[in-house]
Write a protein that holds these residues in place. Structure first.
Motif, PDB file in Angstrom:
ATOM      1  N   ILE A  26      42.206  37.809  27.901  1.00 37.54           N
ATOM      2  CA  ILE A  26      43.061  36.491  27.367  1.00 37.54           C
ATOM      3  C   ILE A  26      42.724  36.132  26.357  1.00 37.54           C
ATOM      4  N   ALA A  27      41.506  37.150  25.623  1.00 37.47           N
ATOM      5  CA  ALA A  27      41.970  36.556  24.163  1.00 37.47           C
ATOM      6  C   ALA A  27      43.375  37.053  23.214  1.00 37.47           C
ATOM      7  N   ALA A  28      43.335  37.812  23.851  1.00 33.32           N
ATOM      8  CA  ALA A  28      44.345  38.592  22.992  1.00 33.32           C
ATOM      9  C   ALA A  28      45.677  37.612  23.050  1.00 33.32           C
ATOM     10  N   ASN A  29      45.874  36.837  24.613  1.00 27.33           N
ATOM     11  CA  ASN A  29      46.806  36.530  24.478  1.00 27.33           C
ATOM     12  C   ASN A  29      46.209  34.371  23.845  1.00 27.33           C
ATOM     13  N   TYR A 159      32.759  38.125  38.909  1.00 25.57           N
ATOM     14  CA  TYR A 159      33.301  38.599  40.745  1.00 25.57           C
ATOM     15  C   TYR A 159      34.063  37.396  40.415  1.00 25.57           C
ATOM     16  N   GLU A 160      33.430  36.511  39.893  1.00 25.93           N
ATOM     17  CA  GLU A 160      34.148  34.911  40.659  1.00 25.93           C
ATOM     18  C   GLU A 160      35.095  34.117  39.946  1.00 25.93           C
ATOM     19  N   VAL A 161      34.714  34.718  39.066  1.00 26.66           N
ATOM     20  CA  VAL A 161      35.562  33.883  37.873  1.00 26.66           C
ATOM     21  C   VAL A 161      37.360  34.285  37.661  1.00 26.66           C
ATOM     22  N   PHE A 162      37.618  34.813  37.476  1.00 23.86           N
ATOM     23  CA  PHE A 162      38.731  35.712  37.537  1.00 23.86           C
ATOM     24  C   PHE A 162      39.499  35.220  38.943  1.00 23.86           C
ATOM     25  N   ASN A 163      41.213  34.769  38.063  1.00 26.74           N
ATOM     26  CA  ASN A 163      42.230  34.753  39.885  1.00 26.74           C
ATOM     27  C   ASN A 163      42.858  35.494  40.067  1.00 26.74           C
ATOM     28  N   PRO A 164      43.998  35.607  41.217  1.00 28.33           N
ATOM     29  CA  PRO A 164      43.703  37.661  40.944  1.00 28.33           C
ATOM     30  C   PRO A 164      44.947  37.470  40.145  1.00 28.33           C
ATOM     31  N   ASP A 165      45.807  36.835  39.490  1.00 25.23           N
ATOM     32  CA  ASP A 165      46.798  37.139  38.325  1.00 25.23           C
ATOM     33  C   ASP A 165      45.789  37.368  37.030  1.00 25.23           C
ATOM     34  N   GLY A 166      44.301  37.224  36.777  1.00 28.94           N
ATOM     35  CA  GLY A 166      43.887  37.360  35.421  1.00 28.94           C
ATOM     36  C   GLY A 166      43.300  36.464  35.188  1.00 28.94           C
ATOM     37  N   THR A 167      43.803  35.718  35.274  1.00 27.80           N
ATOM     38  CA  THR A 167      43.573  34.366  34.089  1.00 27.80           C
ATOM     39  C   THR A 167      42.374  34.114  34.677  1.00 27.80           C
ATOM     40  N   MET A 168      42.097  32.636  34.187  1.00 28.13           N
ATOM     41  CA  MET A 168      40.872  31.980  34.961  1.00 28.13           C
ATOM     42  C   MET A 168      40.745  31.026  35.360  1.00 28.13           C
ATOM     43  N   LYS A 169      39.864  30.958  36.553  1.00 31.78           N
ATOM     44  CA  LYS A 169      39.603  29.804  37.696  1.00 31.78           C
ATOM     45  C   LYS A 169      39.183  28.414  36.816  1.00 31.78           C
ATOM     46  N   ASP A 170      38.369  28.755  35.959  1.00 32.04           N
ATOM     47  CA  ASP A 170      38.065  27.600  34.891  1.00 32.04           C
ATOM     48  C   ASP A 170      38.913  27.217  33.612  1.00 32.04           C
ATOM     49  N   PRO A 171      39.596  25.985  33.463  1.00 34.56           N
ATOM     50  CA  PRO A 171      40.602  25.789  32.731  1.00 34.56           C
ATOM     51  C   PRO A 171      40.024  25.799  31.608  1.00 34.56           C
ATOM     52  N   LYS A 172      38.338  25.474  30.891  1.00 37.55           N
ATOM     53  CA  LYS A 172      37.838  25.574  29.827  1.00 37.55           C
ATOM     54  C   LYS A 172      37.215  26.771  29.735  1.00 37.55           C
ATOM     55  N   GLN A 173      37.388  27.452  30.225  1.00 38.44           N
ATOM     56  CA  GLN A 173      35.738  28.743  30.170  1.00 38.44           C
ATOM     57  C   GLN A 173      37.337  29.829  30.260  1.00 38.44           C
ATOM     58  N   GLN A 174      38.602  29.441  29.801  1.00 39.42           N
ATOM     59  CA  GLN A 174      39.842  30.333  29.578  1.00 39.42           C
ATOM     60  C   GLN A 174      40.041  29.809  28.141  1.00 39.42           C
ATOM     61  N   GLU A 175      40.704  28.525  28.274  1.00 40.91           N
ATOM     62  CA  GLU A 175      40.416  28.108  27.200  1.00 40.91           C
ATOM     63  C   GLU A 175      39.242  28.771  25.970  1.00 40.91           C
ATOM     64  N   SER A 176      38.014  28.543  26.063  1.00 41.94           N
ATOM     65  CA  SER A 176      36.996  29.572  24.957  1.00 41.94           C
ATOM     66  C   SER A 176      37.168  31.113  25.119  1.00 41.94           C
ATOM     67  N   ILE A 177      37.870  31.443  25.856  1.00 45.63           N
ATOM     68  CA  ILE A 177      37.834  32.848  25.769  1.00 45.63           C
ATOM     69  C   ILE A 177      39.600  33.323  24.219  1.00 45.63           C
ATOM     70  N   GLN A 178      40.368  31.942  24.741  1.00 42.02           N
ATOM     71  CA  GLN A 178      41.423  32.506  23.706  1.00 42.02           C
ATOM     72  C   GLN A 178      41.276  31.467  22.499  1.00 42.02           C
ATOM     73  N   GLN A 179      40.390  31.137  22.425  1.00 44.64           N
ATOM     74  CA  GLN A 179      40.243  30.707  21.030  1.00 44.64           C
ATOM     75  C   GLN A 179      39.247  31.974  20.395  1.00 44.64           C
ATOM     76  N   LEU A 180      38.913  32.855  21.108  1.00 46.08           N
ATOM     77  CA  LEU A 180      38.238  33.299  20.029  1.00 46.08           C
ATOM     78  C   LEU A 180      39.320  34.570  19.459  1.00 46.08           C
ATOM     79  N   GLY A 181      40.137  34.322  20.245  1.00 48.41           N
ATOM     80  CA  GLY A 181      41.172  35.097  20.074  1.00 48.41           C
ATOM     81  C   GLY A 181      42.432  34.591  18.850  1.00 48.41           C
TER      82      GLY A 181
END
Length: 193
Positions: A26-29, A159-181
């Motif tokens: 996710i950070a790589a993306n 164990y409860e934060v990822f969707n089956p496609d590897g994205t995160m269920k919480d869009p804000k959490q996903q955004e915070s990881i993408q921001q690291l990259g």
């Protein structure tokens, strides 16, 4: 472009279903979206013996350790997701770092690390998300002259934060990881300008 930041992304885990492998992707993306060229490497594909100076003296650097070091040398930045094992860094991550720190003849000390820019992150089933381990990862990297950016993210209850496609269920959490990259890509772009 010649000035495109090149970032190496990897996780300190060899487990096939590793939460940290998902996290670093996710950070790589996020780094790619910010204009960086990102290479992902799975340490499972580069098994290395435990660092042993006698082995190094007798046989030289193991082939996979050299491959990993070469990847580090070819990149400007790092995205590292590290699980926390017993409140610290994983053995596979520390071992890879140690092997790649060894100088080749005619090469300066820590050539694979000096001046690299990194973001670190972790995911863990525990309530702290691997935060205690990141303290050690940061200390190791900074001591080998990697510039570790101040922002980091530790994801609890992985164990409860990822969707089956590897994205995160919480869009804000996903955004915070993408921001690291994106942060690594943006800092490198400024340094290369």
């Amino acid at each position: 472009m010649a000035n495109t930041p090149k970032i190496l992304a990897f996780a300190g885990s060899t487990r096939i279903g590793s939460y940290n492998k998902q996290l670093v992707q996710i950070a790589a993306n996020g780094a790619r979206a910010a204009g960086a060229e990102v290479t992902y490497v799975d340490l499972r594909d580069l098994p290395m013996p435990i660092f042993d100076e006698d082995l190094e003296k007798a046989e030289g650097m193991p082939e996979n350790a050299q491959k990993f070091k070469n990847l580090l040398l070819q990149h400007d930045g790092l995205l590292i997701a590290s699980p926390e094992y017993n409140s610290s860094i994983t053995a596979v991550l520390k071992n890879a770092i140690d092997w790649a720190s060894r100088p080749a003849p005619g090469e300066g000390m820590l050539a694979a690390y000096i001046g690299k820019v990194a973001s670190i992150m972790s995911a863990s089933p525990g309530g702290l998300g691997g935060l205690r381990g990141l303290v050690h990862v940061r200390a190791i990297l900074e001591n080998i002259k990697v510039i570790v950016l101040p922002d980091q993210v530790a994801v609890p209850k992985a164990y409860e934060v990822f969707n089956p496609d590897g994205t995160m269920k919480d869009p804000k959490q996903q955004e915070s990881i993408q921001q690291l990259g994106a942060n690594v890509a943006n800092v490198l772009a400024k340094l290369k300008a």
